[in-house]
Design a protein around this motif. Structure first.
Motif, mmCIF file in Angstrom:
data_model
loop_
_atom_site.group_PDB
_atom_site.id
_atom_site.type_symbol
_atom_site.label_atom_id
_atom_site.label_comp_id
_atom_site.label_asym_id
_atom_site.label_seq_id
_atom_site.Cartn_x
_atom_site.Cartn_y
_atom_site.Cartn_z
ATOM 1 N N TRP A 9 75.380 55.212 37.190
ATOM 2 C CA TRP A 9 74.021 55.726 37.304
ATOM 3 C C TRP A 9 72.995 54.624 37.457
ATOM 4 N N ARG A 10 73.401 53.421 37.740
ATOM 5 C CA ARG A 10 72.463 52.300 37.865
ATOM 6 C C ARG A 10 71.680 52.444 39.168
ATOM 7 N N ASP A 11 70.384 52.729 39.044
ATOM 8 C CA ASP A 11 69.541 52.823 40.235
ATOM 9 C C ASP A 11 68.245 52.036 40.079
ATOM 10 N N LYS A 12 68.126 51.270 38.992
ATOM 11 C CA LYS A 12 66.955 50.424 38.756
ATOM 12 C C LYS A 12 67.421 49.030 38.363
ATOM 13 N N ALA A 13 66.689 48.018 38.756
ATOM 14 C CA ALA A 13 67.075 46.628 38.497
ATOM 15 C C ALA A 13 67.183 46.326 37.002
ATOM 16 N N TRP A 14 66.404 47.005 36.173
ATOM 17 C CA TRP A 14 66.416 46.708 34.734
ATOM 18 C C TRP A 14 67.595 47.355 34.003
ATOM 19 N N GLN A 15 68.315 48.272 34.659
ATOM 20 C CA GLN A 15 69.458 48.902 34.019
ATOM 21 C C GLN A 15 70.656 47.959 34.063
ATOM 22 N N PRO A 16 71.482 47.962 33.024
ATOM 23 C CA PRO A 16 72.615 47.034 33.001
ATOM 24 C C PRO A 16 73.654 47.372 34.073
ATOM 25 N N PHE A 17 74.299 46.333 34.593
ATOM 26 C CA PHE A 17 75.384 46.534 35.557
ATOM 27 C C PHE A 17 76.569 47.199 34.868
ATOM 28 N N GLU A 18 76.814 46.804 33.644
ATOM 29 C CA GLU A 18 77.863 47.392 32.815
ATOM 30 C C GLU A 18 77.258 47.711 31.451
ATOM 31 N N PRO A 19 77.761 48.707 30.737
ATOM 32 C CA PRO A 19 77.257 48.973 29.392
ATOM 33 C C PRO A 19 77.438 47.743 28.507
ATOM 34 N N PRO A 20 76.438 47.406 27.711
ATOM 35 C CA PRO A 20 76.534 46.196 26.886
ATOM 36 C C PRO A 20 77.463 46.321 25.679
ATOM 37 N N GLY A 21 77.911 47.512 25.348
ATOM 38 C CA GLY A 21 78.789 47.651 24.195
ATOM 39 C C GLY A 21 79.557 48.956 24.211
ATOM 40 N N TRP A 22 80.489 49.071 23.249
ATOM 41 C CA TRP A 22 81.354 50.245 23.181
ATOM 42 C C TRP A 22 80.551 51.523 22.980
ATOM 43 N N LYS A 23 79.513 51.492 22.162
ATOM 44 C CA LYS A 23 78.743 52.710 21.866
ATOM 45 C C LYS A 23 78.184 53.339 23.144
ATOM 46 N N GLN A 24 77.729 52.516 24.080
ATOM 47 C CA GLN A 24 77.193 53.047 25.334
ATOM 48 C C GLN A 24 78.304 53.685 26.172
ATOM 49 N N LEU A 25 79.443 53.025 26.242
ATOM 50 C CA LEU A 25 80.565 53.566 27.008
ATOM 51 C C LEU A 25 81.088 54.846 26.352
ATOM 52 N N GLU A 26 81.139 54.842 25.041
ATOM 53 C CA GLU A 26 81.581 56.025 24.309
ATOM 54 C C GLU A 26 80.651 57.212 24.590
ATOM 55 N N ALA A 27 79.351 56.940 24.665
ATOM 56 C CA ALA A 27 78.385 58.006 24.956
ATOM 57 C C ALA A 27 78.568 58.563 26.365
ATOM 58 N N MET A 28 79.165 57.792 27.265
ATOM 59 C CA MET A 28 79.381 58.227 28.642
ATOM 60 C C MET A 28 80.658 59.049 28.813
ATOM 61 N N ILE A 29 81.523 59.071 27.806
ATOM 62 C CA ILE A 29 82.809 59.764 27.936
ATOM 63 C C ILE A 29 82.653 61.218 28.381
ATOM 64 N N PRO A 30 81.725 62.003 27.824
ATOM 65 C CA PRO A 30 81.610 63.395 28.280
ATOM 66 C C PRO A 30 81.158 63.537 29.740
ATOM 67 N N TYR A 31 80.677 62.457 30.334
ATOM 68 C CA TYR A 31 80.193 62.485 31.718
ATOM 69 C C TYR A 31 81.130 61.729 32.666
ATOM 70 N N THR A 32 82.306 61.385 32.158
ATOM 71 C CA THR A 32 83.285 60.632 32.934
ATOM 72 C C THR A 32 84.352 61.586 33.458
ATOM 73 N N GLU A 33 84.722 61.405 34.718
ATOM 74 C CA GLU A 33 85.741 62.250 35.326
ATOM 75 C C GLU A 33 86.849 61.394 35.914
ATOM 76 N N VAL A 34 88.075 61.813 35.719
ATOM 77 C CA VAL A 34 89.222 61.146 36.326
ATOM 78 C C VAL A 34 89.120 61.374 37.833
ATOM 79 N N GLN A 35 89.241 60.293 38.607
ATOM 80 C CA GLN A 35 89.015 60.344 40.048
ATOM 81 C C GLN A 35 90.262 60.675 40.866
#
Length: 91
Positions: free
Chosen positions: A33-59
């Protein structure tokens, strides 16, 4: 991985071998979802990635092909941390 959307089956059937061989079906980038320069290229920690799990789909069907995946490696790191009690980097 129980909260991940897997249109190919039960995400609980994804194996450590599939994560290690980049064949678990996850995307390469962890922050699609990175569409702004100030957003991180990758989540800075596990908590952010964990929060994304419900929005993650196997491709693609796990085990069917290779697809390099940063999230897959992070998920492996969590397994190591939880089983060893040490940080992934230390282990």
């Amino acid at each position: 991985l129980a909260g991940i959307h897997d249109p190919f089956g039960d995400p609980g059937e994804i194996t450590l071998r599939q994560l290690m061989s980049h064949s678990a079906g996850f995307r390469n980038g962890t922050w699609p979802w990175r569409d702004k320069a100030w957003q991180p290229f990758e989540p800075p920690g596990w908590k952010q990635l964990e929060a994304m799990i419900p929005y993650t789909e196997v491709q693609f069907k796990p085990g069917s092909r290779f697809g390099y995946s940063n999230p897959g490696i992070v998920y492996l790191g969590q397994v190591i941390e939880r089983l060893s009690g040490e940080d992934f980097e230390v282990y």
